[in-house]
Structure formats: C-alpha cells, structure tokens
Write a protein that holds these residues in place. Sequence first.
Motif, PDB file in Angstrom:
ATOM      1  N   ASP A 157      -2.095  -2.978  12.647  1.00 49.44           N
ATOM      2  CA  ASP A 157      -2.989  -1.828  12.542  1.00 49.44           C
ATOM      3  C   ASP A 157      -4.066  -2.166  11.512  1.00 49.44           C
ATOM      4  N   PRO A 158      -5.347  -2.144  11.884  1.00 47.41           N
ATOM      5  CA  PRO A 158      -6.418  -2.477  10.934  1.00 47.41           C
ATOM      6  C   PRO A 158      -6.415  -1.600   9.683  1.00 47.41           C
ATOM      7  N   GLU A 159      -5.897  -0.382   9.799  1.00 50.32           N
ATOM      8  CA  GLU A 159      -5.851   0.537   8.655  1.00 50.32           C
ATOM      9  C   GLU A 159      -4.895   0.047   7.566  1.00 50.32           C
ATOM     10  N   TRP A 160      -3.902  -0.769   7.938  1.00 47.04           N
ATOM     11  CA  TRP A 160      -2.935  -1.252   6.957  1.00 47.04           C
ATOM     12  C   TRP A 160      -3.610  -2.023   5.829  1.00 47.04           C
ATOM     13  N   GLY A 161      -4.687  -2.703   6.114  1.00 45.90           N
ATOM     14  CA  GLY A 161      -5.376  -3.483   5.092  1.00 45.90           C
ATOM     15  C   GLY A 161      -6.229  -2.648   4.161  1.00 45.90           C
ATOM     16  N   LYS A 162      -6.437  -1.386   4.519  1.00 43.56           N
ATOM     17  CA  LYS A 162      -7.275  -0.499   3.710  1.00 43.56           C
ATOM     18  C   LYS A 162      -6.469   0.542   2.955  1.00 43.56           C
ATOM     19  N   ASN A 163      -5.278   0.837   3.441  1.00 44.61           N
ATOM     20  CA  ASN A 163      -4.435   1.890   2.860  1.00 44.61           C
ATOM     21  C   ASN A 163      -3.136   1.274   2.351  1.00 44.61           C
ATOM     22  N   ILE A 164      -3.196   0.736   1.137  1.00 48.46           N
ATOM     23  CA  ILE A 164      -2.076   0.001   0.559  1.00 48.46           C
ATOM     24  C   ILE A 164      -1.617   0.712  -0.716  1.00 48.46           C
TER      25      ILE A 164
END
Length: 154
Positions: free
Chosen positions: A99-106
């Motif tokens: 999921d591309p969002e995983w790299g932004k929401n850590i």
Amino acid sequence: MPALQQFSKMKHACLAALVALAFITPSGAIWPEKNPAEAVRNFYAWYVHESVSGSRPLEKEREQMRKFVTESLLSRINKMPKGPGGLDGDFFLNAQEVDPEWGKNIAVSNNYVGRTMSKLGVILTGRRLGDRQFEVKVLFQEGAWKIDEVKFSD
C-alpha cells in the motif's frame, strides 16, 4: 576593481559548487540515524517508496539496504526458503502487495531503548490494504541504528 571582479568570480564558483553538491548528495533518508525510531521511519518511508515504484530494494538495492539493515538479517533473509511454506511475500511488510500509504503513515513507539539495542512497535497505516502492525529490533552498528529483526503477530 580587479579584486572586486575576482571576488565576484569566487562567489559564482562557490554558488556553483553548492548547487552541484545539492544534486549529488543523497537524500536524508539514506544517512545513518542516531535515533532508533527515526531510523525505522526513514527505512520504511524509503522501502515502501522503492517497492511501490517496482525497484525491489531487497534484491536490487543491497548497498542501500545495508545502510538500514544488519548484515546478519540480510544473510538470514537470503537463507529463507521462498514461496509457500517459506518466505511468501515481502519480508519487511509481511504482505503480498504494498500500500503506497504505508510509506507516508508510519507510527513508531519505543517499547525499549538501550545504548546498543532497541525494540520498537511499528504501525504502517494504509487505506487500500489496511494497517500493518509489528515489532522491530534494531541494533546500533557502524554508527547507526539498523534493523536486525522484524516480528509480525499474525
């Protein structure tokens, strides 16, 4: 007047050198971190971005991986059987897709922080594939915090 012209040339040369350095200097995400939580955040931001773009960092970007991950862990991953019954998916995400969002929401929590070893809770939040929650053990090696173990509860 010649001294003023020489100063102007030096000023332009210095500016050109600074601009060149800005373009050849790698991004902050690949520099060693002194804070274990920041090291884990930077790794996952970089790793997810690279995975989404199709570059397969674990296979094709080993030198970059060595900045974030211990040699011991890379060796253990190499020895794992691949496919069903073994490593079937992404080791660092425990997933078939990214999921591309995983790299932004850590989100990272400090479960234990020591001088040379720390354990951190990590949650990667994504809209399309949901959240990934796991624990990471990091070791302080070669002047930086590096991931040495990733434990998923499922």
